[in-house]
Write a protein that holds these residues in place. Structure first.
Motif, mmCIF file in Angstrom:
data_model
loop_
_atom_site.group_PDB
_atom_site.id
_atom_site.type_symbol
_atom_site.label_atom_id
_atom_site.label_comp_id
_atom_site.label_asym_id
_atom_site.label_seq_id
_atom_site.Cartn_x
_atom_site.Cartn_y
_atom_site.Cartn_z
ATOM 1 N N VAL A 154 13.653 13.401 -0.068
ATOM 2 C CA VAL A 154 12.944 12.136 0.099
ATOM 3 C C VAL A 154 13.871 11.019 -0.377
ATOM 4 O O VAL A 154 14.412 11.072 -1.475
ATOM 5 C CB VAL A 154 11.627 12.114 -0.699
ATOM 6 N N THR A 155 14.081 10.032 0.487
ATOM 7 C CA THR A 155 14.977 8.934 0.129
ATOM 8 C C THR A 155 14.224 7.606 0.186
ATOM 9 O O THR A 155 13.182 7.498 0.835
ATOM 10 C CB THR A 155 16.185 8.849 1.094
ATOM 11 N N GLY A 156 14.771 6.634 -0.498
ATOM 12 C CA GLY A 156 14.227 5.276 -0.446
ATOM 13 C C GLY A 156 15.303 4.355 0.107
ATOM 14 O O GLY A 156 16.448 4.380 -0.359
ATOM 15 N N ALA A 204 5.019 4.967 -3.124
ATOM 16 C CA ALA A 204 5.104 5.810 -1.919
ATOM 17 C C ALA A 204 6.090 6.951 -2.139
ATOM 18 O O ALA A 204 5.833 8.101 -1.761
ATOM 19 C CB ALA A 204 5.510 4.975 -0.711
ATOM 20 N N MET A 205 7.235 6.639 -2.764
ATOM 21 C CA MET A 205 8.242 7.681 -3.015
ATOM 22 C C MET A 205 7.685 8.740 -3.960
ATOM 23 O O MET A 205 7.824 9.942 -3.717
ATOM 24 C CB MET A 205 9.506 7.065 -3.606
ATOM 25 N N ASN A 206 7.029 8.282 -5.045
ATOM 26 C CA ASN A 206 6.453 9.218 -6.012
ATOM 27 C C ASN A 206 5.468 10.178 -5.343
ATOM 28 O O ASN A 206 5.519 11.389 -5.543
ATOM 29 C CB ASN A 206 5.718 8.439 -7.116
ATOM 30 N N LEU A 207 4.573 9.617 -4.550
ATOM 31 C CA LEU A 207 3.542 10.432 -3.908
ATOM 32 C C LEU A 207 4.147 11.394 -2.891
ATOM 33 O O LEU A 207 3.707 12.536 -2.764
ATOM 34 C CB LEU A 207 2.500 9.529 -3.227
ATOM 35 N N ASN A 216 0.825 -1.207 0.000
ATOM 36 C CA ASN A 216 0.000 0.000 0.000
ATOM 37 C C ASN A 216 0.866 1.266 0.000
ATOM 38 O O ASN A 216 1.079 1.900 1.026
ATOM 39 C CB ASN A 216 -0.934 -0.023 1.219
ATOM 40 N N GLY A 217 1.362 1.583 -1.173
ATOM 41 C CA GLY A 217 2.245 2.748 -1.323
ATOM 42 C C GLY A 217 1.580 4.040 -0.895
ATOM 43 O O GLY A 217 2.226 4.938 -0.343
ATOM 44 N N ARG A 218 0.267 4.139 -1.175
ATOM 45 C CA ARG A 218 -0.479 5.337 -0.830
ATOM 46 C C ARG A 218 -0.448 5.585 0.688
ATOM 47 O O ARG A 218 -0.246 6.695 1.152
ATOM 48 C CB ARG A 218 -1.923 5.153 -1.306
ATOM 49 N N LEU A 219 -0.623 4.497 1.436
ATOM 50 C CA LEU A 219 -0.646 4.621 2.903
ATOM 51 C C LEU A 219 0.752 4.937 3.455
ATOM 52 O O LEU A 219 0.897 5.746 4.369
ATOM 53 C CB LEU A 219 -1.180 3.322 3.526
ATOM 54 N N ILE A 220 1.778 4.297 2.891
ATOM 55 C CA ILE A 220 3.157 4.597 3.316
ATOM 56 C C ILE A 220 3.429 6.083 3.109
ATOM 57 O O ILE A 220 3.956 6.775 3.991
ATOM 58 C CB ILE A 220 4.192 3.750 2.530
ATOM 59 N N VAL A 259 11.641 6.372 2.922
ATOM 60 C CA VAL A 259 10.617 5.340 2.744
ATOM 61 C C VAL A 259 11.247 3.988 3.072
ATOM 62 O O VAL A 259 12.150 3.518 2.362
ATOM 63 C CB VAL A 259 10.055 5.356 1.299
ATOM 64 N N PHE A 260 10.790 3.429 4.178
ATOM 65 C CA PHE A 260 11.399 2.207 4.696
ATOM 66 C C PHE A 260 10.371 1.463 5.543
ATOM 67 O O PHE A 260 9.684 2.072 6.360
ATOM 68 C CB PHE A 260 12.601 2.570 5.577
#
Lengths: 356, 216
Positions: free
Chosen positions: A140-142, A126-129, A48-52, A70-71
Motif C-alpha cells: 500500500v503506497t501513498g 485511508a492508508m491506515n485502514l 473522507n479517508g474511510r471512503l477512500i 492512495v491518490f
C-alpha cells in the motif's frame, strides 16, 4: 506453493530475489477510477479517508493488481500549505488558486503538518485502514508530490517557470519549503506502514530543461529520497512526459524504480538504464486504456513485455501515468489478464502467441 | 537604409530569442526612430524571433521557461510598435481559442495563442474552463476562420467533440475549421471527433492553422 495463489507481496518479493513467479507484477495506476468501483462520486473522497480506503480496497479486490496507491489528485500537499483546490462534483479536483501570488510572500509559507492540514489527515486515515485490511498481502503506497511540482502549485506554474530564469533563489526557497512538507508527509506515510510513491510531473523535460531539472529539482529529490531510504523504504519515482534526458539524474537522485510515461521509450529505458533500476510503464493511459478496446490493451501489454520484460533489474507492467477516472473496467482487467496470459517465465514462444 | 533596416530586424529577432525584454523594447524604439514601418518590425523582427524560439523549443534546446520569457520580450516589443501600425498587415485569419470546460491548464493554450498572434492571426482568447457553446457563439460573432480547442485532461476531451456537434447542428460546420491539441489528444482522436486539424505543439499549431486558413 501453487503458483496461481501468489499474493502481490509474495510475487514482488520473489521477483526481487530472482525466484520463479506466476506472472510479472502489474500496476494499472488507479486514481479516482476507484470511485466507480464502489459507485460514489469523485468529490465524496474529499475529507473522507474511510471512503477512500473502501474504494481502494474494493478496487484491489476486483482487479488483483500489485500495488495500491492512495491518490486523489496532485494538489494535496500544496493545499495543506494554503493553495486553493476546486472540487467538481464528479471529476478530478484542480488547482483554483496558488497559495501565494508573489515572491514577497514566500516567507509566509509554512511546511505542512500531515496530522492537521488540508486533506492529509484523511489520506493518512485511508492508508491506515487499507493497510489494516489488505496490508498483509499487497503493498500500500501513498502518493507524494515532489518539491518542484508542489512549488509550482504554491506560486502558480507560469510564475514558477519564469522564476527559474528570473529569480533562481526564489525557486530554491519554494522548493525548500515544499521539501520540508514532503518530508513531513513521507514520515507520516511510513508511520502508517505504507510506502511513499513519488510523483513529479513538473520536473518533466516536457516542461523544463535537463539543466533546470538538475538545478531546481534534483537536489530536493535527492534529499527526499535519501530521507525515505533512511526509513528503510525503496522509492518509485514517476515523472510524466519526456524524461530520457534525465534518467541518469533520476537514478542519481536515488530512485530504485523509474515509472515512465508514454512520451518516453520503454526500449530506450531498457537499454540505457535497465541494468541500474527497475522500470515500470508505459501503456498509454488515454489512447489505449481509456479509448482502446481490451484487445488493444492486450496488444500493448505484449508490446511492453517484449520490449522490457527481460530488463536486468526488473520490469513492472504498468500504465504510463495515472488512469483517467472513466477508464473502462474491462481494459483494466485486460491489462492484468494479458500479463497473466504471458505468465512466467517469459518466452519468445509465448510472446509470439499473441494472436489468438 | 536597407542594410540598417536588416540590422534592426535582426537585432529585434535576436533580442526576442535571447529573452532580452529591455533590448527588445529599446530596439523597437530605435526602429521607429529610424523610420522603420511598425508592421515590418513586428513581422520581420519580433515574429521571426518568436518563430526561431519555437524552433528551438521543437529541437529541445528551449523549454517552457525560455519560451515564456521570449514571449514576454515579444509582447513588450509589441506594446511599443502596435500604436504605430498603419495597417494591420495581411491578416492570416481569425482564431477563437480556449481550454475546454472542466480543465484549467492553460500553459499550452497560451503558447499556441502567442505563436498564432505572432504568426499573423487575430486571436480571441476565451481563457480556460470554457463551455462548448461559448466557442460556437464566439466563432459566429467574430466570423472565426478557426476554432482552436485545448485540453490537458482526458476527462474533458468529450467537450471537443461537443463543439463539432454543435457546429453541425447549426449547419455551420463548413464555416469554421476546428483544430485540437493538448496532452491526451492524438491525431486519431482528432479524426474520430471530426476535427479538421491536430497539432502536437505550439510551433506546429501555426503551420496547421495556416494550412486550414488557406483551405477555408
Amino acid at each position: 506453493m501453487t503458483i496461481a495463489a501468489m499474493k502481490p507481496l509474495e510475487r514482488l518479493a520473489a521477483y526481487g530475489r530472482g525466484e520463479s513467479i506466476d506472472r510479472l507484477p502489474c500496476v494499472p495506476i488507479i486514481g479516482n477510477t476507484a470511485v466507480r468501483v464502489i459507485g460514489v462520486k469523485v468529490s465524496e473522497f474529499r475529507g473522507n479517508g474511510r471512503l477512500i480506503a473502501a474504494a481502494q480496497i474494493a478496487s484491489y479486490r476486483k482487479f488483483g493488481y500489485d500495488v495500491i496507491r492512495v491518490f486523489t489528485d496532485l494538489f494535496t500537499l500544496a493545499e495543506a500549505m494554503g493553495a486553493r483546490v476546486h472540487y467538481p462534483t464528479d471529476e478530478t479536483a484542480y488547482l483554483a488558486a496558488p497559495a501565494i501570488t508573489g515572491v514577497d510572500d514566500i516567507s509566509r509559507l509554512q511546511p505542512a503538518d500531515p496530522r492537521r492540514d488540508g486533506n492529509l489527515p484523511h489520506h493518512l486515515e485511508a492508508m491506515n485502514l487499507t493497510v489494516e485490511s489488505v496490508g498483509k498481502e499487497v503493498a500500500v503506497t501513498g502518493a507524494l508530490t515532489c518539491p518542484f511540482t508542489t512549488a509550482s502549485f504554491l506560486i502558480g506554474t507560469e510564475n514558477l517557470v519564469r522564476l527559474t530564469l528570473k529569480n533562481p533563489q526564489a525557486v530554491h526557497l519554494l522548493c525548500r519549503v515544499a521539501l520540508e512538507s514532503a518530508k513531513n508527509y513521507a514520515a507520516a506515510i511510513i508511520a502508517a506502514d505504507c510506502t511513499p510513491s513519488l510523483t513529479d510531473p513538473m520536473s518533466s523535460t516536457s516542461v523544463i530543461s535537463p539543466k533546470q531539472f538538475r538545478e531546481f529539482s534534483l537536489p530536493y529529490l535527492k534529499e527526499l529520497i535519501s530521507f525515505i531510504h533512511g526509513h528503510g523504504k525503496s522509492v518509485t519515482l514517476h515523472i510524466c512526459g519526456k524524461t530520457n534526458r534525465i534518467w541518469d539524474d533520476m537514478i542519481a537522485a536515488g530512485a530504485d524504480c523509474l515509472s515512465i510515461d508514454n512520451d518516453a521509450s520503454l526500449a530506450e529505458a531498457r537499454t540505457t538504464v535497465g541494468d541500474r533500476v527497475r522500470i515500470m510503464g508505459n501503456i498509454k493511459p488515454s489512447e489505449i486504456m481509456l479509448q482502446g478496446t481490451p484487445e488493444d490493451v492486450r496488444h500493448a501489454v505484449y508490446d511492453c513485455v517484449a520490449l522490457a520484460g527481460d530488463s536486468p533489474r526488473g520490469y513492472i507492467v504498468a500504465s504510463g501515468c495515472s488512469l483517467p477516472t472513466e477508464t473502462p473496467f474491462a481494459n483494466i482487467q485486460a491489462m492484468i489478464d494479458a500479463t497473466a496470459e504471458i505468465g512466467w517465465p517469459i518466452t519468445l514462444e509465448k510472446l509470439a502467441r499473441r494472436n489468438p | 537604409m536597407s542594410g540598417k533596416k536588416e540590422d534592426l530586424l535582426k537585432k529585434l529577432a535576436d533580442a526576442v530569442v535571447d529573452m532580452d525584454e529591455k533590448l527588445t523594447v529599446a530596439t523597437a524604439h530605435e526602429s521607429l526612430a529610424e523610420g522603420l514601418d511598425a508592421y515590418e518590425a513586428i513581422d520581420g523582427g519580433l515574429s521571426r524571433g518568436m518563430e526561431r524560439a519555437g524552433q528551438l523549443f521543437e529541437e529541445e534546446e528551449y523549454f517552457i521557461p525560455e519560451l515564456l520569457m521570449c514571449s514576454d520580450a515579444m509582447y513588450a516589443g509589441l506594446d511599443v510598435l502596435k500604436p504605430h501600425l498603419k495597417t494591420t498587415g495581411e491578416k492570416k485569419g481569425t482564431v477563437v481559442i480556449g481550454v475546454i470546460e472542466g480543465d484549467t491548464h492553460d500553459i499550452g493554450k497560451n503558447m499556441v495563442r502567442i505563436m498564432l498572434e505572432t504568426g499573423g492571426f487575430e486571436v480571441h482568447d476565451l481563457g480556460r474552463d470554457v463551455p462548448p457553446r461559448v466557442f460556437v457563439d464566439k466563432a459566429k460573432e467574430v466570423n472565426a476562420t478557426i476554432i482552436g480547442l485545448s485540453t490537458l485532461m482526458t476527462t474533458t476531451m468529450d467537450g471537443m467533440g461537443q463543439v463539432v456537434r454543435l457546429l453541425q447542428e447549426e449547419n455551420i460546420r463548413d464555416r469554421h475549421k476546428v483544430m485540437v491539441g493538448g496532452g491526451p489528444i492524438s491525431p486519431g482522436f482528432a479524426k474520430k471527433i471530426g476535427a479538421d486539424g491536430y497539432a502536437i505543439n505550439a510551433a506546429e499549431a501555426v503551420k496547421v492553422a495556416r494550412e486550414l486558413a488557406g483551405a477555408v
